[in-house]
Write an enzyme that holds these catalytic residues in place. Structure first.
Site, PDB file in Angstrom:
ATOM      1  N   LYS A  54     -51.558  85.465 -12.588  1.00 48.15           N
ATOM      2  CA  LYS A  54     -51.798  85.766 -11.171  1.00 48.15           C
ATOM      3  C   LYS A  54     -50.748  85.095 -10.280  1.00 48.15           C
ATOM      4  CE  LYS A  54     -56.651  86.370 -12.260  1.00 48.15           C
ATOM      5  NZ  LYS A  54     -58.028  85.863 -12.216  1.00 48.15           N
ATOM      6  N   ASP A 101     -62.047  88.661  -4.977  1.00 49.62           N
ATOM      7  CA  ASP A 101     -62.586  89.155  -6.252  1.00 49.62           C
ATOM      8  C   ASP A 101     -63.767  90.113  -6.028  1.00 49.62           C
ATOM      9  OD1 ASP A 101     -61.197  88.518  -8.563  1.00 49.62           O
ATOM     10  OD2 ASP A 101     -62.142  86.559  -8.827  1.00 49.62           O
ATOM     11  N   GLN A 107     -61.876  81.030 -10.608  1.00 47.78           N
ATOM     12  CA  GLN A 107     -61.627  81.554 -11.960  1.00 47.78           C
ATOM     13  C   GLN A 107     -62.873  81.396 -12.835  1.00 47.78           C
ATOM     14  OE1 GLN A 107     -58.733  83.166 -13.088  1.00 47.78           O
ATOM     15  NE2 GLN A 107     -60.059  83.618 -14.828  1.00 47.78           N
TER      16      GLN A 107
HETATM   17  C1  BQF Z   1     -52.150  92.242 -20.556  1.00 47.40           C
HETATM   18  C2  BQF Z   1     -60.307  88.057 -17.851  1.00 47.40           C
HETATM   19  C3  BQF Z   1     -62.108  88.086 -19.444  1.00 47.40           C
HETATM   20  C4  BQF Z   1     -62.721  87.027 -18.791  1.00 47.40           C
HETATM   21  C5  BQF Z   1     -62.154  86.480 -17.656  1.00 47.40           C
HETATM   22  C6  BQF Z   1     -52.369  90.991 -18.400  1.00 47.40           C
HETATM   23  C7  BQF Z   1     -54.331  89.689 -17.918  1.00 47.40           C
HETATM   24  C8  BQF Z   1     -54.834  90.003 -19.153  1.00 47.40           C
HETATM   25  C9  BQF Z   1     -54.127  90.827 -20.025  1.00 47.40           C
HETATM   26  C10 BQF Z   1     -55.069  88.828 -16.959  1.00 47.40           C
HETATM   27  C11 BQF Z   1     -59.025  88.533 -17.333  1.00 47.40           C
HETATM   28  C12 BQF Z   1     -58.301  89.660 -17.997  1.00 47.40           C
HETATM   29  C13 BQF Z   1     -58.463  87.906 -16.241  1.00 47.40           C
HETATM   30  C14 BQF Z   1     -52.892  91.317 -19.654  1.00 47.40           C
HETATM   31  C15 BQF Z   1     -57.106  88.272 -15.708  1.00 47.40           C
HETATM   32  C16 BQF Z   1     -57.168  90.185 -17.148  1.00 47.40           C
HETATM   33  O1  BQF Z   1     -50.908  92.288 -20.512  1.00 47.40           O
HETATM   34  O2  BQF Z   1     -52.810  92.987 -21.298  1.00 47.40           O
HETATM   35  C17 BQF Z   1     -53.083  90.186 -17.540  1.00 47.40           C
HETATM   36  O3  BQF Z   1     -54.507  87.871 -16.485  1.00 47.40           O
HETATM   37  N1  BQF Z   1     -56.390  89.106 -16.602  1.00 47.40           N
HETATM   38  C18 BQF Z   1     -59.186  86.838 -15.630  1.00 47.40           C
HETATM   39  O4  BQF Z   1     -58.735  86.269 -14.643  1.00 47.40           O
HETATM   40  O5  BQF Z   1     -60.386  86.446 -16.115  1.00 47.40           O
HETATM   41  C19 BQF Z   1     -60.952  86.994 -17.199  1.00 47.40           C
HETATM   42  C20 BQF Z   1     -60.915  88.610 -18.981  1.00 47.40           C
END
Ligand code: BQF
Length: 292
Positions: free
Chosen positions: A53, A120, A97
């Site tokens: 992010k 969010d 987060q």
């Molecule tokens: C990619 C998330 C589960 C629980 C809490 C790029 C992200 C992920 C994958 C990413 C996720 C999943 C995020 C890829 C944020 C998505 O290249 O495939 C970016 O940063 N995400 C989160 O903040 O909390 C989570 C999944």
């Protein structure tokens, strides 16, 4: 022919558009938009999501601040940190987060976030606005998915969409949004979950499948109709003998399922980067609505 939905490329394209917009506002003498992220404890996955992010912020010219707190912070202390973020008029929007440590209630925290800074979209006010069809901030993953469908010009109206998984952050909101009377809506939606009697049979009827259950390779070829659109929201870590010791796989058995699809998203590089980009889109909305 099957077409890959390149979420990573689309994310970079949209981030470039945001960069142009940020530069325009700055050249008019405005301060930069500003996103903050609150991280409690040091879960490595959370750390990596936050890094994604922050890097995306950098690319777009959005300012970012990481606020870190120890895993043993009390709920009361955390609520004070949140109140500071609510009061700070340099910050347009912020996220907390997930997941949070077990002694802290997500529900209590979500309620404390100012709905106007809740990029969010998890505050009950924003959830309520979304359900009523006048959203303020759409949760990042559903927003990212809708943006993908829109940019790839994938028709939704009248289509049968089967969502797998009923979480508050993906399954439930995306099922609502896809059924809405809107350009990326008008689907007939079936929301399936762990108590659904015959998931395979339900999924087989889908023109559009949204897989958000968190089980590696759950969706197999026999469950998918020829020509379906398959959106894979899963991010499952599987141990292997690679350098870092694991690889990321989706909820869909990609190799098997892809040949049957009209469109499919890969993991990694599909929905994930769009989730991050949608967060920035919400931050821009906050900035334009309340920050200028
Ligand atoms: C990619 C998330 C589960 C629980 C809490 C790029 C992200 C992920 C994958 C990413 C996720 C999943 C995020 C890829 C944020 C998505 O290249 O495939 C970016 O940063 N995400 C989160 O903040 O909390 C989570 C999944």
């Amino acid at each position: 022919m099957m077409q890959l939905i390149d979420g990573k490329q689309l994310a970079l394209t949209i981030q470039e558009e945001i960069r142009t917009e940020v530069d325009q506002y700055a050249s008019q003498g405005h301060r930069k938009p500003h996103l903050a992220a609150l991280l409690v404890g040091e879960n490595p996955a959370s750390r990596s999501y936050i890094n994604n992010k922050m890097r995306a912020c950098k690319r777009t010219g959005i300012e970012s601040t990481l606020v870190q707190q120890p895993a043993d912070i009390s709920q009361e202390e955390l609520l004070k940190v949140i109140d500071d973020l609510n009061q700070n008029d340099q910050i347009d929007g912020y996220i907390v987060q997930l997941p949070l440590p077990k002694h802290i209630s997500e529900e209590v925290i979500n309620l404390a976030i100012s709905p106007d800074k809740d990029v969010d979209g998890f505050h009950p006010t924003n959830m309520g606005l979304m359900v009523q069809g006048s959203p303020q901030y759409i949760p990042a993953t559903p927003y990212g998915i809708l943006t993908m469908l829109e940019r790839y010009q994938i028709p939704t109206s009248g289509k049968h969409c089967v969502v797998i998984g009923r979480s508050n952050i993906v399954g439930r909101p995306i099922s609502i949004l896809l059924s809405m009377k809107s350009p990326t809506g008008n689907c007939t939606v079936t929301l399936t979950h762990s108590r659904t009697q015959n998931i395979a049979e339900e999924v087989k009827r889908a023109d559009i499948v949204i897989a958000a259950i968190g089980k590696a390779n759950f969706v197999t070829a026999d469950m998918v109709k020829q020509g379906a659109v398959v959106i894979d929201v899963g991010i499952n870590s599987i141990d292997d003998d690679s350098q870092r010791g694991y690889s990321l796989v989706g909820d869909v058995d990609f190799e098997q399922v892809a040949p049957k699809c009209s469109y499919i998203t890969p993991v990694p590089g599909g929905v994930g980067p769009m989730t991050v980009t949608a967060l920035l889109m919400n931050t821009m909305k906050a900035y334009k609505q309340y920050g200028l």
